[in-house]
Write an enzyme that holds these catalytic residues in place. Structure first.
Site, PDB file in Angstrom:
ATOM      1  N   ALA A 253     -47.575  -4.909   3.019  1.00 56.19           N
ATOM      2  CA  ALA A 253     -48.831  -4.934   2.281  1.00 56.19           C
ATOM      3  C   ALA A 253     -48.799  -3.799   1.261  1.00 56.19           C
ATOM      4  O   ALA A 253     -48.086  -2.804   1.455  1.00 56.19           O
ATOM      5  CB  ALA A 253     -49.985  -4.746   3.242  1.00 56.19           C
TER       6      ALA A 253
ATOM      7  N   GLY B 281     -45.926  -6.599   6.374  1.00 51.28           N
ATOM      8  CA  GLY B 281     -46.361  -7.957   6.005  1.00 51.28           C
ATOM      9  C   GLY B 281     -45.214  -8.830   5.529  1.00 51.28           C
ATOM     10  O   GLY B 281     -45.296 -10.061   5.599  1.00 51.28           O
TER      11      GLY B 281
ATOM     12  N   GLU C 236     -43.768 -10.128   8.646  1.00 55.14           N
ATOM     13  CA  GLU C 236     -44.762 -11.055   9.203  1.00 55.14           C
ATOM     14  C   GLU C 236     -44.738 -12.386   8.442  1.00 55.14           C
ATOM     15  O   GLU C 236     -44.848 -13.464   9.046  1.00 55.14           O
ATOM     16  CB  GLU C 236     -46.150 -10.404   9.168  1.00 55.14           C
ATOM     17  CG  GLU C 236     -46.226  -9.246  10.162  1.00 55.14           C
ATOM     18  CD  GLU C 236     -47.485  -8.409  10.027  1.00 55.14           C
ATOM     19  OE1 GLU C 236     -48.106  -8.111  11.055  1.00 55.14           O
ATOM     20  OE2 GLU C 236     -47.857  -8.043   8.888  1.00 55.14           O
TER      21      GLU C 236
ATOM     22  N   GLU D 137     -45.613  -0.124  10.291  1.00 64.36           N
ATOM     23  CA  GLU D 137     -47.035   0.227  10.193  1.00 64.36           C
ATOM     24  C   GLU D 137     -47.416   1.477  10.992  1.00 64.36           C
ATOM     25  O   GLU D 137     -48.223   2.292  10.541  1.00 64.36           O
ATOM     26  CB  GLU D 137     -47.915  -0.943  10.669  1.00 64.36           C
ATOM     27  CG  GLU D 137     -48.009  -2.094   9.674  1.00 64.36           C
ATOM     28  CD  GLU D 137     -46.924  -3.143   9.852  1.00 64.36           C
ATOM     29  OE1 GLU D 137     -45.893  -2.832  10.498  1.00 64.36           O
ATOM     30  OE2 GLU D 137     -47.097  -4.254   9.346  1.00 64.36           O
TER      31      GLU D 137
HETATM   32  N1  COA Z   1     -46.950  -0.781  -1.025  1.00 69.74           N
HETATM   33  C1  COA Z   1     -47.094  -0.305  -2.258  1.00 69.74           C
HETATM   34  N2  COA Z   1     -46.059   0.139  -3.006  1.00 69.74           N
HETATM   35  C2  COA Z   1     -44.844   0.062  -2.460  1.00 69.74           C
HETATM   36  C3  COA Z   1     -44.608  -0.432  -1.173  1.00 69.74           C
HETATM   37  C4  COA Z   1     -45.740  -0.861  -0.438  1.00 69.74           C
HETATM   38  N3  COA Z   1     -45.641  -1.392   0.794  1.00 69.74           N
HETATM   39  N4  COA Z   1     -43.295  -0.366  -0.902  1.00 69.74           N
HETATM   40  C5  COA Z   1     -42.708   0.151  -1.996  1.00 69.74           C
HETATM   41  N5  COA Z   1     -43.646   0.406  -2.938  1.00 69.74           N
HETATM   42  C6  COA Z   1     -43.440   0.957  -4.276  1.00 69.74           C
HETATM   43  C7  COA Z   1     -43.182   2.451  -4.240  1.00 69.74           C
HETATM   44  O1  COA Z   1     -44.396   3.171  -4.151  1.00 69.74           O
HETATM   45  C8  COA Z   1     -42.480   2.641  -5.574  1.00 69.74           C
HETATM   46  O2  COA Z   1     -43.466   2.585  -6.589  1.00 69.74           O
HETATM   47  P1  COA Z   1     -43.420   3.676  -7.809  1.00 69.74           P
HETATM   48  O3  COA Z   1     -42.087   3.392  -8.493  1.00 69.74           O
HETATM   49  O4  COA Z   1     -44.597   3.304  -8.644  1.00 69.74           O
HETATM   50  O5  COA Z   1     -43.470   5.008  -7.173  1.00 69.74           O
HETATM   51  C9  COA Z   1     -41.653   1.367  -5.710  1.00 69.74           C
HETATM   52  O6  COA Z   1     -42.278   0.400  -4.848  1.00 69.74           O
HETATM   53  C10 COA Z   1     -40.222   1.542  -5.252  1.00 69.74           C
HETATM   54  O7  COA Z   1     -40.233   2.034  -3.928  1.00 69.74           O
HETATM   55  P2  COA Z   1     -39.456   3.340  -3.464  1.00 69.74           P
HETATM   56  O8  COA Z   1     -40.132   3.862  -2.234  1.00 69.74           O
HETATM   57  O9  COA Z   1     -39.300   4.276  -4.605  1.00 69.74           O
HETATM   58  O10 COA Z   1     -38.035   2.708  -3.100  1.00 69.74           O
HETATM   59  P3  COA Z   1     -36.986   3.286  -2.054  1.00 69.74           P
HETATM   60  O11 COA Z   1     -35.741   2.508  -2.281  1.00 69.74           O
HETATM   61  O12 COA Z   1     -36.906   4.753  -2.135  1.00 69.74           O
HETATM   62  O13 COA Z   1     -37.578   2.914  -0.607  1.00 69.74           O
HETATM   63  C11 COA Z   1     -38.639   1.482   1.035  1.00 69.74           C
HETATM   64  C12 COA Z   1     -37.725   1.580  -0.214  1.00 69.74           C
HETATM   65  C13 COA Z   1     -38.920   0.018   1.312  1.00 69.74           C
HETATM   66  C14 COA Z   1     -37.914   2.098   2.228  1.00 69.74           C
HETATM   67  C15 COA Z   1     -39.939   2.266   0.761  1.00 69.74           C
HETATM   68  O14 COA Z   1     -40.478   1.806  -0.473  1.00 69.74           O
HETATM   69  C16 COA Z   1     -40.987   2.050   1.819  1.00 69.74           C
HETATM   70  O15 COA Z   1     -40.893   2.637   2.898  1.00 69.74           O
HETATM   71  N6  COA Z   1     -42.025   1.243   1.519  1.00 69.74           N
HETATM   72  C17 COA Z   1     -43.145   1.079   2.388  1.00 69.74           C
HETATM   73  C18 COA Z   1     -42.825   0.128   3.528  1.00 69.74           C
HETATM   74  C19 COA Z   1     -44.004  -0.019   4.460  1.00 69.74           C
HETATM   75  O16 COA Z   1     -44.441   0.928   5.100  1.00 69.74           O
HETATM   76  N7  COA Z   1     -44.546  -1.256   4.576  1.00 69.74           N
HETATM   77  C20 COA Z   1     -45.635  -1.579   5.432  1.00 69.74           C
HETATM   78  C21 COA Z   1     -46.902  -1.432   4.699  1.00 69.74           C
HETATM   79  S1  COA Z   1     -48.313  -1.780   5.728  1.00 69.74           S
END
Ligand code: COA
Length: 261
Positions: free
Chosen positions: A67, A112, A115, A135
């Site tokens: 999400a 999500g 999911e 989460e």
């Molecule tokens: N919601 C909103 N933005 C997200 C996102 C999410 N779930 N996952 C990634 N993004 C965004 C980042 O904020 C970043 O945006 P920015 O360039 O404007 O700063 C962009 O996507 C790229 O992500 P980034 O974190 O820089 O890539 P990464 O390769 O370093 O890491 C992940 C990849 C997937 C490990 C990391 O993005 C992450 O942990 N995301 C969240 C996953 C999560 O907790 N999901 C459950 C949500 S309830």
């Protein structure tokens, strides 16, 4: 075809390739994307041009990274409940779709995203995929079915390991525990997903749909009731033109021409 914000769709030979397209946010699902998914699947269920759906994410890095954290971070309880119910109803619509839905997991399938993949009927993953429910690392509980579909797919212990640690698993581990059904090289993911969909679509369309109903509804029933349900689906299939054609084609040593009747 209607416009769906954050989605791209192309249809070829009865197969809709649906791409979740917010690559700059790793295809994180914001409210607009969830609404688009709901509208797309409601429309796809009625669209005769679509006989199977493949869901994937735009770009090479991510299927869906969960999400949109920016949108959900300030929810109060009522907003959180509404968001969870909205997501759950969209994923339920995918799960109960009477046409095959295949997730082609091209990278991160987190929160999500996992999911969503679990609501699809079959999951093919790129060897680069990482799957998880992170989460709890954010201090929230999965709300789009993760606490329920994950243990049903992989068993309670493994599900709790994934949920409670929040740590993602790689594609091979996901395959070993039944979280995905096949792992392929990244460059052949879509090709393999399309080949699988085409192979399914060679079969009788009504039998495909009745089997999806038999499995999806049946798994939620006690066994005796589920077996009754299976018999009713079987009996319905006996009343189709397709079964006449399928059995006759076998006896005549030719490929069947199913008409979905
Ligand atoms: N919601 C909103 N933005 C997200 C996102 C999410 N779930 N996952 C990634 N993004 C965004 C980042 O904020 C970043 O945006 P920015 O360039 O404007 O700063 C962009 O996507 C790229 O992500 P980034 O974190 O820089 O890539 P990464 O390769 O370093 O890491 C992940 C990849 C997937 C490990 C990391 O993005 C992450 O942990 N995301 C969240 C996953 C999560 O907790 N999901 C459950 C949500 S309830």
């Amino acid at each position: 075809m209607a416009h769906y914000e954050h989605l791209r769709c192309e249809i070829d030979s009865g197969i809709a390739l649906l791409v979740i397209d917010r690559a700059e946010k790793l295809n994180a699902l914001n409210a607009a994307a969830v609404d688009s998914l709901g509208r797309f699947f409601a429309d796809a269920a009625k669209d005769d041009r679509i006989r199977a759906v493949i869901v994937t994410g735009a770009g090479e890095k991510s299927f869906v990274a969960g999400a949109d954290i920016g949108e959900v971070s300030d929810f109060d309880a009522l907003e959180g409940r509404a968001w969870g119910l909205r997501g759950q109803s969209v994923l339920r619509c995918i799960e109960l779709m009477e046409k095959p839905v295949i997730a082609a997991i091209n990278g991160y399938a987190l929160g999500g995203g996992l999911e969503l993949a679990m609501a699809c009927h079959i999951r093919i993953a790129s060897s680069r995929a990482r799957l998880g429910q992170p989460e709890l690392r954010l201090g929230i509980v999965p709300g789009f079915g993760g606490t329920q579909r994950l243990p049903r797919l992989v068993g309670k212990g493994r599900a709790l390991m994934i949920l409670l640690t929040g740590a993602p698993v790689g594609a091979d581990d996901a395959l070993a525990m039944g979280l995905v059904d096949r792992v392929v090289e990244p460059h052949s993911l879509l090709e393999e997903a399309k080949a699988l969909a085409s192979r399914i679509l060679r079969n009788g369309p009504l039998a495909i749909s009745l089997t999806l109903q038999a499995v999806n509804r049946g798994l939620e029933m006690p066994l005796a009731e589920a077996l009754d349900w299976e018999v009713s689906q079987y009996a319905l299939s006996c009343a189709t033109e397709d079964v006449r054609e399928g059995t006759r084609a076998f006896l005549e040593k030719r490929r069947p021409k199913f008409r979905g009747r």
